[in-house]
Design a protein around this motif. Structure first.
Motif, PDB file in Angstrom:
ATOM      1  N   MET A   1       0.846  -1.195   0.000  1.00 34.14           N
ATOM      2  CA  MET A   1       0.000   0.000   0.000  1.00 34.14           C
ATOM      3  C   MET A   1       0.881   1.244   0.000  1.00 34.14           C
ATOM      4  O   MET A   1       1.874   1.323   0.720  1.00 34.14           O
ATOM      5  N   LYS A   2       0.511   2.203  -0.837  1.00 33.30           N
ATOM      6  CA  LYS A   2       1.230   3.478  -0.867  1.00 33.30           C
ATOM      7  C   LYS A   2       0.683   4.363   0.259  1.00 33.30           C
ATOM      8  O   LYS A   2      -0.527   4.483   0.411  1.00 33.30           O
ATOM      9  N   TRP A   3       1.560   4.957   1.012  1.00 30.48           N
ATOM     10  CA  TRP A   3       1.086   5.829   2.075  1.00 30.48           C
ATOM     11  C   TRP A   3       2.122   6.872   2.430  1.00 30.48           C
ATOM     12  O   TRP A   3       3.322   6.683   2.229  1.00 30.48           O
ATOM     13  N   LEU A   4       1.629   8.005   2.923  1.00 32.92           N
ATOM     14  CA  LEU A   4       2.478   9.072   3.412  1.00 32.92           C
ATOM     15  C   LEU A   4       2.156   9.297   4.887  1.00 32.92           C
ATOM     16  O   LEU A   4       1.025   9.103   5.326  1.00 32.92           O
ATOM     17  N   ARG A   5       3.136   9.698   5.642  1.00 33.83           N
ATOM     18  CA  ARG A   5       2.966   9.890   7.083  1.00 33.83           C
ATOM     19  C   ARG A   5       1.874  10.908   7.368  1.00 33.83           C
ATOM     20  O   ARG A   5       1.863  12.008   6.834  1.00 33.83           O
ATOM     21  N   GLN A   6       0.927  10.512   8.207  1.00 33.08           N
ATOM     22  CA  GLN A   6      -0.173  11.372   8.621  1.00 33.08           C
ATOM     23  C   GLN A   6      -0.223  11.387  10.150  1.00 33.08           C
ATOM     24  O   GLN A   6       0.112  10.395  10.788  1.00 33.08           O
ATOM     25  N   ASN A   7      -0.663  12.494  10.715  1.00 30.69           N
ATOM     26  CA  ASN A   7      -0.751  12.617  12.169  1.00 30.69           C
ATOM     27  C   ASN A   7      -2.196  12.814  12.606  1.00 30.69           C
ATOM     28  O   ASN A   7      -2.963  13.520  11.943  1.00 30.69           O
ATOM     29  N   SER A   8      -2.554  12.166  13.703  1.00 28.27           N
ATOM     30  CA  SER A   8      -3.912  12.277  14.223  1.00 28.27           C
ATOM     31  C   SER A   8      -3.872  12.606  15.708  1.00 28.27           C
ATOM     32  O   SER A   8      -3.093  12.020  16.466  1.00 28.27           O
ATOM     33  N   ASP A   9      -4.741  13.536  16.129  1.00 26.81           N
ATOM     34  CA  ASP A   9      -4.810  13.879  17.552  1.00 26.81           C
ATOM     35  C   ASP A   9      -5.669  12.892  18.338  1.00 26.81           C
ATOM     36  O   ASP A   9      -5.804  13.004  19.560  1.00 26.81           O
ATOM     37  N   SER A  10      -6.240  11.908  17.642  1.00 25.56           N
ATOM     38  CA  SER A  10      -7.062  10.899  18.325  1.00 25.56           C
ATOM     39  C   SER A  10      -6.387   9.528  18.330  1.00 25.56           C
ATOM     40  O   SER A  10      -7.024   8.519  18.593  1.00 25.56           O
ATOM     41  N   PHE A  11      -5.081   9.502  18.045  1.00 23.20           N
ATOM     42  CA  PHE A  11      -4.309   8.253  17.996  1.00 23.20           C
ATOM     43  C   PHE A  11      -3.393   8.177  19.197  1.00 23.20           C
ATOM     44  O   PHE A  11      -2.704   9.139  19.533  1.00 23.20           O
ATOM     45  N   GLU A  12      -3.384   7.010  19.873  1.00 21.10           N
ATOM     46  CA  GLU A  12      -2.525   6.797  21.036  1.00 21.10           C
ATOM     47  C   GLU A  12      -1.677   5.550  20.833  1.00 21.10           C
ATOM     48  O   GLU A  12      -2.204   4.480  20.524  1.00 21.10           O
ATOM     49  N   ASP A  13      -0.385   5.699  21.032  1.00 22.36           N
ATOM     50  CA  ASP A  13       0.523   4.559  20.962  1.00 22.36           C
ATOM     51  C   ASP A  13       0.970   4.228  22.384  1.00 22.36           C
ATOM     52  O   ASP A  13       1.783   4.926  22.977  1.00 22.36           O
ATOM     53  N   GLU A  75       7.625   2.226  12.664  1.00 19.44           N
ATOM     54  CA  GLU A  75       7.066   2.396  11.316  1.00 19.44           C
ATOM     55  C   GLU A  75       5.658   1.810  11.242  1.00 19.44           C
ATOM     56  O   GLU A  75       4.764   2.388  10.612  1.00 19.44           O
ATOM     57  N   LEU A  76       5.443   0.672  11.881  1.00 18.78           N
ATOM     58  CA  LEU A  76       4.125   0.051  11.891  1.00 18.78           C
ATOM     59  C   LEU A  76       3.115   0.944  12.621  1.00 18.78           C
ATOM     60  O   LEU A  76       1.953   1.052  12.208  1.00 18.78           O
ATOM     61  N   GLY A  77       3.564   1.587  13.682  1.00 16.66           N
ATOM     62  CA  GLY A  77       2.696   2.531  14.385  1.00 16.66           C
ATOM     63  C   GLY A  77       2.360   3.735  13.523  1.00 16.66           C
ATOM     64  O   GLY A  77       1.209   4.185  13.475  1.00 16.66           O
ATOM     65  N   ASP A  78       3.369   4.259  12.821  1.00 20.15           N
ATOM     66  CA  ASP A  78       3.145   5.386  11.915  1.00 20.15           C
ATOM     67  C   ASP A  78       2.154   5.002  10.819  1.00 20.15           C
ATOM     68  O   ASP A  78       1.286   5.796  10.444  1.00 20.15           O
ATOM     69  N   PHE A  79       2.304   3.793  10.304  1.00 19.82           N
ATOM     70  CA  PHE A  79       1.395   3.314   9.260  1.00 19.82           C
ATOM     71  C   PHE A  79      -0.031   3.241   9.781  1.00 19.82           C
ATOM     72  O   PHE A  79      -0.976   3.711   9.122  1.00 19.82           O
ATOM     73  N   SER A  80      -0.209   2.671  10.963  1.00 22.28           N
ATOM     74  CA  SER A  80      -1.546   2.528  11.541  1.00 22.28           C
ATOM     75  C   SER A  80      -2.194   3.885  11.771  1.00 22.28           C
ATOM     76  O   SER A  80      -3.389   4.077  11.489  1.00 22.28           O
ATOM     77  N   GLU A  81      -1.417   4.825  12.284  1.00 21.23           N
ATOM     78  CA  GLU A  81      -1.947   6.175  12.496  1.00 21.23           C
ATOM     79  C   GLU A  81      -2.345   6.813  11.170  1.00 21.23           C
ATOM     80  O   GLU A  81      -3.397   7.458  11.064  1.00 21.23           O
ATOM     81  N   SER A  82      -1.537   6.611  10.143  1.00 25.56           N
ATOM     82  CA  SER A  82      -1.834   7.182   8.827  1.00 25.56           C
ATOM     83  C   SER A  82      -3.104   6.579   8.235  1.00 25.56           C
ATOM     84  O   SER A  82      -3.927   7.293   7.644  1.00 25.56           O
ATOM     85  N   LEU A  84      -5.613   5.405   9.903  1.00 28.96           N
ATOM     86  CA  LEU A  84      -6.730   6.003  10.635  1.00 28.96           C
ATOM     87  C   LEU A  84      -7.086   7.361  10.037  1.00 28.96           C
ATOM     88  O   LEU A  84      -8.271   7.669   9.835  1.00 28.96           O
ATOM     89  N   VAL A  85      -6.074   8.169   9.735  1.00 31.15           N
ATOM     90  CA  VAL A  85      -6.322   9.494   9.146  1.00 31.15           C
ATOM     91  C   VAL A  85      -6.977   9.360   7.776  1.00 31.15           C
ATOM     92  O   VAL A  85      -7.939  10.080   7.466  1.00 31.15           O
ATOM     93  N   TYR A  86      -6.483   8.424   6.949  1.00 32.27           N
ATOM     94  CA  TYR A  86      -7.088   8.213   5.636  1.00 32.27           C
ATOM     95  C   TYR A  86      -8.561   7.820   5.774  1.00 32.27           C
ATOM     96  O   TYR A  86      -9.414   8.274   5.004  1.00 32.27           O
ATOM     97  N   ASN A  87      -8.857   6.981   6.750  1.00 29.44           N
ATOM     98  CA  ASN A  87     -10.248   6.597   6.991  1.00 29.44           C
ATOM     99  C   ASN A  87     -11.088   7.807   7.392  1.00 29.44           C
ATOM    100  O   ASN A  87     -12.187   8.015   6.877  1.00 29.44           O
ATOM    101  N   ASN A  88     -10.575   8.596   8.319  1.00 22.24           N
ATOM    102  CA  ASN A  88     -11.335   9.741   8.807  1.00 22.24           C
ATOM    103  C   ASN A  88     -11.583  10.775   7.713  1.00 22.24           C
ATOM    104  O   ASN A  88     -12.671  11.359   7.637  1.00 22.24           O
ATOM    105  N   LYS A  89     -10.595  10.983   6.864  1.00 21.49           N
ATOM    106  CA  LYS A  89     -10.773  11.937   5.765  1.00 21.49           C
ATOM    107  C   LYS A  89     -11.867  11.451   4.810  1.00 21.49           C
ATOM    108  O   LYS A  89     -12.717  12.235   4.362  1.00 21.49           O
ATOM    109  N   THR A  90     -11.836  10.165   4.497  1.00 20.31           N
ATOM    110  CA  THR A  90     -12.827   9.600   3.573  1.00 20.31           C
ATOM    111  C   THR A  90     -14.233   9.727   4.138  1.00 20.31           C
ATOM    112  O   THR A  90     -15.153  10.205   3.459  1.00 20.31           O
TER     113      THR A  90
END
Length: 246
Positions: A1-13, A75-82, A84-90
Motif C-alpha cells: 500500500m502506498k502511504w504518506l505519514r499522517q498525524n492524528s490527535d485521536s491516535f494513542e501509541d 514504522e508500523l505505528g506510523d502506518f496505523s496512524e496514517s 486512521l487518518v485516511y479513513n477519517n478523511k474519507t
C-alpha cells in the motif's frame, strides 16, 4: 500500500508502556481462538463489551515506559496512524456530502493488555471497537498471529483492512445501526441474535470496502488479496476448522 505519514490527535501509541488492570484471558493462540469463536472475528461492539465487563479490573492512573520500540515497530505505528487518518478523511467527506457531521473515532495500539471504557482486555481479544469510548483497540502483533497460526497473507494492507473494518463499526455506532441491532437482539432467540451479529460484521466489511474504493490510488498489486486473506483467516468457519485440527 502506498502511504504518506499522517498525524492524528485521536491516535494513542501505548506500546512499551506498563499499565494495570485484569487480564481478559491468557495470551497466545489458544486465547485468540477461543475469543474469535465467541465473538466472530475478535471484536464487534457489544459482544466484546459484554466479555470485557465480566472481567473489568481496577483502572490505573498513568502508565510507565518500560521499553524502547524498534524501528520496525515505530514504522508500523506510523502506518496505523496514517491509515486512521485516511479513513477519517474519507468518511468526513462522505458525511459532509450527505449534510451530516462526522465524529472521528479514537485509536489505541498497545502491548499485552489495555484499559478501555468497555473494561480490561488482553491481546487475546484481537482488534476490537469499544462503543463506550468510541475507540479502536489493536495489539499489532495480532497480525503476525494471523500469518503463523491462521495462514493469512502478510502485508500492510491486511492491517489497513482491519482498521477500516473497525472504523466501520464506529460508523455503525454513530449512525445508530449497532444500537438498533442490539435492541433487536434482546428480543430475539440466540440463533437470530447471532445472525444479526454476522450482519453487523458483514456491514463493517462493506464499509471497509467503501473506504478502499475511495482510496484506490493508495492500492498496490496484491493489496486486495491481502485484505481478503485476512478476512478469510478470521472467519467463523476458518477458526472452527483450526480448532478441530489442533
Amino acid at each position: 500500500m502506498k502511504w504518506l505519514r499522517q498525524n492524528s490527535d485521536s491516535f494513542e501509541d501505548r506500546r512499551g508502556m506498563s499499565g494495570g488492570g485484569k487480564a481478559l484471558l491468557g495470551g497466545g493462540a489458544i486465547g485468540i481462538i477461543v475469543l474469535l469463536l465467541n465473538i466472530f472475528g475478535g471484536e464487534t461492539g457489544q459482544s466484546i463489551g459484554n466479555i470485557l465487563q465480566q472481567t473489568q479490573g481496577t483502572q490505573t492512573e498513568g502508565q510507565t515506559q518500560t521499553r524502547e520500540l524498534s524501528a520496525e515497530e515505530k514504522e508500523l505505528g506510523d502506518f496505523s496512524e496514517s491509515v486512521l487518518v485516511y479513513n477519517n478523511k474519507t468518511w468526513a467527506n462522505i458525511f459532509q456530502n450527505n449534510n451530516m457531521n462526522y465524529e472521528k473515532p479514537g485509536m489505541v495500539i498497545f502491548d499485552d493488555s489495555v484499559e478501555t471504557a468497555c473494561g480490561s482486555a488482553t491481546s487475546a481479544a484481537g482488534p476490537f471497537y469499544c462503543p463506550g469510548d468510541k475507540k479502536v483497540y489493536m495489539d499489532l502483533r495480532f497480525f503476525e498471529e494471523l500469518k503463523t497460526r491462521f495462514g493469512a497473507k502478510g502485508g500492510d494492507f491486511a492491517i489497513a483492512y482491519v482498521i477500516a473494518h473497525e472504523v466501520g463499526h464506529h460508523i455503525q455506532k454513530i449512525m445508530g445501526t449497532s444500537d438498533k441491532v442490539r435492541q433487536l437482539q434482546s428480543q430475539r432467540s440466540e440463533t437470530e441474535a447471532n445472525k444479526l451479529s454476522v450482519c453487523l460484521e458483514l456491514q463493517a466489511d462493506f464499509y471497509a470496502g467503501v473506504w478502499a474504493h475511495y482510496n484506490k490510488e493508495l492500492l498496490e498489486e496484491g493489496d486486495i488479496e491481502e485484505a481478503l486473506s485476512a478476512a478469510n483467516a478470521v472467519g467463523d468457519d476458518a477458526i472452527q476448522k483450526k480448532c478441530r485440527d489442533m
